[in-house]
Design an enzyme around this catalytic site. Sequence first.
Site, PDB file in Angstrom:
ATOM      1  N   LYS A 269       0.823  -1.047  -0.032  1.00  0.00           N
ATOM      2  CA  LYS A 269      -0.045  -0.049   0.087  1.00  0.00           C
ATOM      3  C   LYS A 269       0.759   1.247   0.022  1.00  0.00           C
ATOM      4  O   LYS A 269       1.607   1.374   0.891  1.00  0.00           O
ATOM      5  CB  LYS A 269      -0.948  -0.174   1.148  1.00  0.00           C
ATOM      6  CG  LYS A 269      -1.560   1.171   1.557  1.00  0.00           C
ATOM      7  CD  LYS A 269      -2.474   1.282   2.813  1.00  0.00           C
ATOM      8  CE  LYS A 269      -3.115   2.649   2.930  1.00  0.00           C
ATOM      9  NZ  LYS A 269      -4.061   2.610   4.237  1.00  0.00           N
ATOM     10  N   ASP A 274      -2.700  10.338   3.317  1.00  0.00           N
ATOM     11  CA  ASP A 274      -4.099  10.001   3.534  1.00  0.00           C
ATOM     12  C   ASP A 274      -4.618  10.820   4.395  1.00  0.00           C
ATOM     13  O   ASP A 274      -4.705  10.830   5.653  1.00  0.00           O
ATOM     14  CB  ASP A 274      -3.931   8.461   4.288  1.00  0.00           C
ATOM     15  CG  ASP A 274      -5.581   7.891   4.593  1.00  0.00           C
ATOM     16  OD1 ASP A 274      -6.279   8.657   4.165  1.00  0.00           O
ATOM     17  OD2 ASP A 274      -5.487   6.832   5.284  1.00  0.00           O
ATOM     18  N   LYS A 281     -10.162  13.086   8.030  1.00  0.00           N
ATOM     19  CA  LYS A 281      -9.828  12.665   9.211  1.00  0.00           C
ATOM     20  C   LYS A 281      -9.605  13.828  10.038  1.00  0.00           C
ATOM     21  O   LYS A 281      -9.478  15.134   9.416  1.00  0.00           O
ATOM     22  CB  LYS A 281      -8.170  12.136   9.171  1.00  0.00           C
ATOM     23  CG  LYS A 281      -8.063  10.817   8.448  1.00  0.00           C
ATOM     24  CD  LYS A 281      -6.833  10.293   8.274  1.00  0.00           C
ATOM     25  CE  LYS A 281      -6.653   8.986   7.887  1.00  0.00           C
ATOM     26  NZ  LYS A 281      -7.026   7.589   8.721  1.00  0.00           N
ATOM     27  N   ASP A 292       1.762   6.566   5.418  1.00  0.00           N
ATOM     28  CA  ASP A 292       0.745   5.573   4.862  1.00  0.00           C
ATOM     29  C   ASP A 292       1.404   4.987   3.585  1.00  0.00           C
ATOM     30  O   ASP A 292       0.583   4.103   3.025  1.00  0.00           O
ATOM     31  CB  ASP A 292      -0.536   6.238   4.700  1.00  0.00           C
ATOM     32  CG  ASP A 292      -1.756   5.231   4.858  1.00  0.00           C
ATOM     33  OD1 ASP A 292      -1.574   4.382   5.599  1.00  0.00           O
ATOM     34  OD2 ASP A 292      -2.672   5.539   4.370  1.00  0.00           O
ATOM     35  N   ASP A 351     -12.008   7.138   3.687  1.00  0.00           N
ATOM     36  CA  ASP A 351     -10.898   6.989   4.485  1.00  0.00           C
ATOM     37  C   ASP A 351     -10.582   5.468   4.407  1.00  0.00           C
ATOM     38  O   ASP A 351      -9.335   4.928   5.025  1.00  0.00           O
ATOM     39  CB  ASP A 351     -11.062   7.331   5.531  1.00  0.00           C
ATOM     40  CG  ASP A 351      -9.857   7.678   6.775  1.00  0.00           C
ATOM     41  OD1 ASP A 351      -8.819   7.628   5.902  1.00  0.00           O
ATOM     42  OD2 ASP A 351      -9.820   7.877   7.717  1.00  0.00           O
ATOM     43  N   GLU A 353      -9.252   3.592   2.024  1.00  0.00           N
ATOM     44  CA  GLU A 353      -8.763   3.717   0.801  1.00  0.00           C
ATOM     45  C   GLU A 353      -7.842   2.601   0.489  1.00  0.00           C
ATOM     46  O   GLU A 353      -7.554   2.446  -0.735  1.00  0.00           O
ATOM     47  CB  GLU A 353      -8.262   5.308   0.367  1.00  0.00           C
ATOM     48  CG  GLU A 353      -6.864   5.373   0.914  1.00  0.00           C
ATOM     49  CD  GLU A 353      -6.466   5.069   2.475  1.00  0.00           C
ATOM     50  OE1 GLU A 353      -7.678   5.401   3.000  1.00  0.00           O
ATOM     51  OE2 GLU A 353      -5.501   4.858   2.983  1.00  0.00           O
ATOM     52  N   ARG A 355      -7.451  -0.531   1.019  1.00  0.00           N
ATOM     53  CA  ARG A 355      -7.832  -1.918   0.442  1.00  0.00           C
ATOM     54  C   ARG A 355      -8.469  -1.565  -0.939  1.00  0.00           C
ATOM     55  O   ARG A 355      -8.496  -2.477  -1.716  1.00  0.00           O
ATOM     56  CB  ARG A 355      -9.084  -2.389   1.496  1.00  0.00           C
ATOM     57  CG  ARG A 355     -10.507  -1.253   1.295  1.00  0.00           C
ATOM     58  CD  ARG A 355     -11.225  -1.673   2.545  1.00  0.00           C
ATOM     59  NE  ARG A 355     -10.790  -1.057   3.832  1.00  0.00           N
ATOM     60  CZ  ARG A 355     -11.380  -1.038   5.114  1.00  0.00           C
ATOM     61  NH1 ARG A 355     -12.386  -2.028   5.355  1.00  0.00           N
ATOM     62  NH2 ARG A 355     -10.581  -0.780   6.167  1.00  0.00           N
TER      63      ARG A 355
HETATM   64  N1  BES Z   1      -4.104   4.660   6.741  1.00  0.00           N
HETATM   65  C1  BES Z   1      -5.279   4.528   7.664  1.00  0.00           C
HETATM   66  C2  BES Z   1      -4.882   3.334   8.869  1.00  0.00           C
HETATM   67  C3  BES Z   1      -4.304   4.026  10.059  1.00  0.00           C
HETATM   68  C4  BES Z   1      -4.798   4.493  11.067  1.00  0.00           C
HETATM   69  C5  BES Z   1      -3.041   3.525   9.842  1.00  0.00           C
HETATM   70  C6  BES Z   1      -3.836   5.193  12.041  1.00  0.00           C
HETATM   71  C7  BES Z   1      -2.209   3.805  11.077  1.00  0.00           C
HETATM   72  C8  BES Z   1      -2.735   4.876  12.079  1.00  0.00           C
HETATM   73  C9  BES Z   1      -6.412   3.963   6.853  1.00  0.00           C
HETATM   74  O1  BES Z   1      -6.332   3.848   5.523  1.00  0.00           O
HETATM   75  C10 BES Z   1      -7.676   4.272   7.528  1.00  0.00           C
HETATM   76  O2  BES Z   1      -8.048   5.220   7.499  1.00  0.00           O
HETATM   77  N2  BES Z   1      -8.433   3.218   7.883  1.00  0.00           N
HETATM   78  C11 BES Z   1      -9.573   3.610   8.623  1.00  0.00           C
HETATM   79  C12 BES Z   1     -10.519   2.534   8.017  1.00  0.00           C
HETATM   80  C13 BES Z   1     -12.007   2.880   8.392  1.00  0.00           C
HETATM   81  C14 BES Z   1     -12.677   4.153   7.836  1.00  0.00           C
HETATM   82  C15 BES Z   1     -13.087   1.681   8.008  1.00  0.00           C
HETATM   83  C16 BES Z   1      -9.326   3.305  10.090  1.00  0.00           C
HETATM   84  O3  BES Z   1      -8.887   2.310  10.431  1.00  0.00           O
HETATM   85  O4  BES Z   1      -9.996   4.310  10.925  1.00  0.00           O
HETATM   86 ZN    ZN Z   2      -4.677   4.792   4.669  1.00  0.00          ZN
HETATM   87 MN    MN Z   3      -7.531   6.012   5.295  1.00  0.00          MN
END
Ligand code: BES
Ligand code: ZN
Ligand code: MN
Length: 506
Positions: A269, A274, A281, A292, A351, A353, A355
């Site tokens: 990824k 992000d 966010k 990210d 968010d 994204e 996947r």
């Molecule tokens: N890049 C983030 C995951 C992340 C968050 C990594 C904090 C390290 C620290 C990912 O793209 C994300 O935002 N995931 C969301 C998914 C949710 C919206 C289903 C998450 O984990 O909150």
């Molecule tokens: Zn992300």
């Molecule tokens: Mn995200």
Amino acid sequence: MKLALDKRDVTLGSLDASISGVFQRAEKDDAFPRTFAREDAATDGLLKAAWDRREIRGRKKEITVVHRPDGKGRVVLVGLGTRTAANHETARRAAAEAVRALRGKGARTVGFRLASFVTEQVGSEAAFEALLEGAALGGYEFLRYKTKTDGGVEEAVVFLGEEHQREEAGLKRHLERTVVLTETVVWTRDLANLPADTASPARLADEAVRLGKELDFKVQVFDEKKLAELKCGGLLAVGGGSTTHPPRMVVIEYPGAGRTGKTIAIVGKGITFDSGGLSIKPAATMSEMKFDKSGAVAVLGILRAAALRKVAPRIVGILCCAENVPSGTSYRPGDIVRAYDGHTMEILNTDAEGRVVLADGLGYAVDKYHPDEIIDLATLTGAQVVALGDDTGGLVSNDDKLANLLLEASARSGEPFWRMPLTDYHRELVKSDIADVRNHTELTVAGMLTASAFLETFVGATPWAHLDIAGASWTTPSTRKWQPAYQNPGATGFGVRTVVGYLEGR
Ligand code: BES
Ligand code: ZN
Ligand code: MN
């Protein structure tokens, strides 16, 4: 950091510091260990004096520095905790503690006395590698944007001494390996630490091209036009919001040194920033989202080390790079996006994204290369950090053999991974009413595992392991305090040493 090996006793080296490990002392009746006789002689008895005054306790992270009256540098003892609990990770952390403690104090060259870190449980080869890894990684600093620096240790040498002199030839091979691994991790940290304005998808592609020239890889870079031709709907959707940094998919091929005929795809990824996109966010920690891209950068590192180590399998590295930002051209909650392999994805949260871009990369790997195995690395979910903390990666796999081999490699590297389940419960949760899968679930439980169920859609029956490295890929000034000393503030390069260890099949 320059790494080397020396056959002699550490006190004979002309070093700024000679470092030995010291195990935790008994409460009483603990005479000064005879194994430190040479160090004590070098300090004219000052080391024993410190011992007798119980300044040296042997507790983890404890550093004792005694200057040699002859002016030939310092003798340093680093605490290792109880002898029976020690393992190779103890040596890795202790070496890093020592190197960090000496930073900014005029110590440029350090030597470690190997024998003091070897126990019944920790063999000399494991201790040797761990010391050099700990020193090289603990001494790392991201200096690109600093106009001034204190300067730290520049060279670390492991001294074999009488106890291990005869192992010189074997340990030399371990030296070569450790140089490749630590230089690679340092290289990936430098890249992952770059801010998002600099490390754009195009820049990551350039790095891949440069690496390919150096190591003779075939490298293909798909820009937004080519991605449209290929129908990579995931990358185009996520990357569509950025007017300055369009998405890229990068495909790198290392032909493999062996005749195994095995092909392993490694997909990363690479979200260069992000922000969450339209599902934006909160501000507090958004700056961390330059990290990210850590999965994609780790894939570059893994290919670099795999090639230099001449591992047997053919490896296809795929980087899914995009910037996730809000604008008038962003993808939206409610959109339905078609991935490379034809599966449709209902976007309920922009968010989620990672996947969505990985869907294209995984589908492309399966379609074009029919790999024997797929491994993906991704800072995929905040849920991973909640479940396992910021030191341990999540492992989800549809193949017990692959999962167990990765866990063995993880035990050797000292990078912890923990396997988590993937069941029909999670698969059910990501089914969409109007598309094949949805990127956000109605019940927001088990976020790491519903994300995995989503990814599984695109690997089909191929043996696959997903490494969610969201927690361990970087540290902040506050999380850093609780991490091993070889994890520096910023990018850690987490996952590289484990996956390379797996590919080496040691
Ligand atoms: N890049 C983030 C995951 C992340 C968050 C990594 C904090 C390290 C620290 C990912 O793209 C994300 O935002 N995931 C969301 C998914 C949710 C919206 C289903 C998450 O984990 O909150
Ligand atoms: Zn992300
Ligand atoms: Mn995200």
